[in-house]
Write a protein that holds these residues in place. Sequence first.
Motif, PDB file in Angstrom:
ATOM      1  N   ALA A 113       1.091  -1.219  -0.024  1.00  0.00           N
ATOM      2  CA  ALA A 113      -0.153   0.124   0.204  1.00  0.00           C
ATOM      3  C   ALA A 113       0.656   1.197   0.052  1.00  0.00           C
ATOM      4  CB  ALA A 113      -0.889  -0.090   1.231  1.00  0.00           C
ATOM      5  N   CYS A 114       2.108   1.285   0.692  1.00  0.00           N
ATOM      6  CA  CYS A 114       2.933   2.437   0.536  1.00  0.00           C
ATOM      7  C   CYS A 114       3.531   2.725  -0.739  1.00  0.00           C
ATOM      8  CB  CYS A 114       3.976   2.204   1.815  1.00  0.00           C
ATOM      9  SG  CYS A 114       3.200   2.395   3.178  1.00  0.00           S
ATOM     10  N   LYS A 115       3.960   1.508  -1.390  1.00  0.00           N
ATOM     11  CA  LYS A 115       4.710   1.770  -2.752  1.00  0.00           C
ATOM     12  C   LYS A 115       3.903   2.840  -3.700  1.00  0.00           C
ATOM     13  CE  LYS A 115       5.664  -2.149  -4.539  1.00  0.00           C
ATOM     14  NZ  LYS A 115       5.801  -3.577  -5.169  1.00  0.00           N
TER      15      LYS A 115
ATOM     16  N   GLY B  51       4.133  10.596  -4.272  1.00  0.00           N
ATOM     17  CA  GLY B  51       3.022  11.881  -3.714  1.00  0.00           C
ATOM     18  C   GLY B  51       1.772  12.002  -4.411  1.00  0.00           C
ATOM     19  N   SER B  52       1.488  10.771  -5.423  1.00  0.00           N
ATOM     20  CA  SER B  52       0.077  10.863  -6.011  1.00  0.00           C
ATOM     21  C   SER B  52      -0.273   9.569  -6.047  1.00  0.00           C
ATOM     22  CB  SER B  52       0.240  11.582  -7.599  1.00  0.00           C
ATOM     23  OG  SER B  52       1.149  10.707  -8.301  1.00  0.00           O
ATOM     24  N   ILE B  53      -1.618   9.423  -6.254  1.00  0.00           N
ATOM     25  CA  ILE B  53      -2.293   8.048  -6.469  1.00  0.00           C
ATOM     26  C   ILE B  53      -3.005   8.107  -7.663  1.00  0.00           C
ATOM     27  CG2 ILE B  53      -3.961   6.525  -5.044  1.00  0.00           C
ATOM     28  CD1 ILE B  53      -3.051   7.634  -2.517  1.00  0.00           C
ATOM     29  N   SER B  54      -2.574   7.174  -8.559  1.00  0.00           N
ATOM     30  CA  SER B  54      -3.342   6.901  -9.692  1.00  0.00           C
ATOM     31  C   SER B  54      -4.461   6.109  -9.576  1.00  0.00           C
ATOM     32  CB  SER B  54      -2.354   6.419 -10.764  1.00  0.00           C
ATOM     33  OG  SER B  54      -2.065   5.150 -10.471  1.00  0.00           O
ATOM     34  N   ALA B  55      -5.172   6.057 -10.614  1.00  0.00           N
ATOM     35  CA  ALA B  55      -6.478   5.041 -10.617  1.00  0.00           C
ATOM     36  C   ALA B  55      -6.131   3.789 -10.198  1.00  0.00           C
ATOM     37  CB  ALA B  55      -7.181   5.296 -12.005  1.00  0.00           C
TER      38      ALA B  55
ATOM     39  N   GLN C 137      -5.126   3.586  -6.650  1.00  0.00           N
ATOM     40  CA  GLN C 137      -6.211   3.472  -5.904  1.00  0.00           C
ATOM     41  C   GLN C 137      -6.855   2.377  -5.947  1.00  0.00           C
ATOM     42  OE1 GLN C 137      -9.471   6.337  -7.480  1.00  0.00           O
ATOM     43  NE2 GLN C 137     -10.330   6.469  -5.306  1.00  0.00           N
ATOM     44  N   GLU C 138      -6.888   1.506  -7.081  1.00  0.00           N
ATOM     45  CA  GLU C 138      -7.488   0.112  -7.052  1.00  0.00           C
ATOM     46  C   GLU C 138      -6.639  -0.858  -6.302  1.00  0.00           C
ATOM     47  OE1 GLU C 138      -8.045  -2.933 -10.801  1.00  0.00           O
ATOM     48  OE2 GLU C 138      -8.685  -0.888 -11.151  1.00  0.00           O
ATOM     49  N   LEU C 139      -5.226  -0.688  -6.626  1.00  0.00           N
ATOM     50  CA  LEU C 139      -4.518  -1.689  -5.684  1.00  0.00           C
ATOM     51  C   LEU C 139      -4.936  -1.685  -3.965  1.00  0.00           C
ATOM     52  CD1 LEU C 139      -1.896  -3.549  -5.204  1.00  0.00           C
ATOM     53  CD2 LEU C 139      -0.805  -1.421  -4.978  1.00  0.00           C
ATOM     54  N   ILE C 140      -4.893  -0.341  -3.529  1.00  0.00           N
ATOM     55  CA  ILE C 140      -5.128   0.127  -2.112  1.00  0.00           C
ATOM     56  C   ILE C 140      -6.440  -0.215  -1.718  1.00  0.00           C
ATOM     57  CG2 ILE C 140      -5.165   1.849  -0.529  1.00  0.00           C
ATOM     58  CD1 ILE C 140      -2.911   3.099  -1.990  1.00  0.00           C
ATOM     59  N   SER C 141      -7.601  -0.205  -2.596  1.00  0.00           N
ATOM     60  CA  SER C 141      -8.830  -0.709  -2.387  1.00  0.00           C
ATOM     61  C   SER C 141      -8.845  -2.321  -2.479  1.00  0.00           C
ATOM     62  CB  SER C 141      -9.879  -0.335  -3.557  1.00  0.00           C
ATOM     63  OG  SER C 141      -9.898   1.166  -3.551  1.00  0.00           O
ATOM     64  N   GLY C 142      -8.075  -2.845  -3.232  1.00  0.00           N
ATOM     65  CA  GLY C 142      -7.868  -4.414  -3.199  1.00  0.00           C
ATOM     66  C   GLY C 142      -7.341  -5.143  -1.862  1.00  0.00           C
TER      67      GLY C 142
ATOM     68  N   ALA D  91     -12.629   7.701  -2.596  1.00  0.00           N
ATOM     69  CA  ALA D  91     -12.066   9.003  -3.143  1.00  0.00           C
ATOM     70  C   ALA D  91     -12.663   9.323  -4.527  1.00  0.00           C
ATOM     71  CB  ALA D  91     -10.860   9.511  -2.915  1.00  0.00           C
ATOM     72  N   GLY D  92     -12.938   8.353  -5.289  1.00  0.00           N
ATOM     73  CA  GLY D  92     -13.420   8.770  -6.526  1.00  0.00           C
ATOM     74  C   GLY D  92     -12.486   9.028  -7.370  1.00  0.00           C
ATOM     75  N   ASP D  93     -12.606   9.876  -8.446  1.00  0.00           N
ATOM     76  CA  ASP D  93     -11.563  10.370  -9.529  1.00  0.00           C
ATOM     77  C   ASP D  93     -10.396  10.836  -8.834  1.00  0.00           C
ATOM     78  OD1 ASP D  93     -13.241   9.252 -11.410  1.00  0.00           O
ATOM     79  OD2 ASP D  93     -14.024  10.972 -11.891  1.00  0.00           O
ATOM     80  N   GLN D  94     -10.426  11.630  -7.880  1.00  0.00           N
ATOM     81  CA  GLN D  94      -9.128  12.440  -7.246  1.00  0.00           C
ATOM     82  C   GLN D  94      -9.152  12.113  -5.998  1.00  0.00           C
ATOM     83  OE1 GLN D  94      -7.160  13.966  -9.309  1.00  0.00           O
ATOM     84  NE2 GLN D  94      -5.905  14.819  -7.784  1.00  0.00           N
ATOM     85  N   VAL D  95      -7.975  11.434  -5.406  1.00  0.00           N
ATOM     86  CA  VAL D  95      -7.640  11.397  -4.096  1.00  0.00           C
ATOM     87  C   VAL D  95      -7.079  12.758  -3.433  1.00  0.00           C
ATOM     88  CG1 VAL D  95      -6.501  10.205  -2.377  1.00  0.00           C
ATOM     89  CG2 VAL D  95      -7.156   8.976  -4.456  1.00  0.00           C
TER      90      VAL D  95
END
Length: 131
Positions: free
Chosen positions: A68-70, A75-79, A82-87, A111-115
Amino acid sequence: MRPRLATLTVAPLVSAVLLVSGCGQMEQAAGDAANQAASDLAQAGKDAASQAASDIAKAGKDELLRQACKPVKDGSISASDQELISGLLAGAEAAGIRSDVLAQWRQVAEAGDQVPSSVVKAMQDTCHTVN
């Protein structure tokens, strides 16, 4: 001479009784020692199994946190991040990851489209302290 003969006859019987009762006590002591050794061995096995399970659980938590930290290192979370962290969220809940960390992961998942950058920063701070 009769009292001497009686003493000679009784002496072996007394010795045999003492020997048998002494053997019984020794047998009881040996049995107690064997039971204690078996109990100690069983406890050592339980302790080793418990420690192994604890080590495996810690390794699982550490791996979940690493995964989850990778994505937040940059400094940003792409889609896909976000999918990885959700999983990872369900596994993290089952593994007993701290509730404050889970709350951050839930915020990312919902968060939707923008974290929000505040959530990304909070995750970076958390990742810095746990790694």
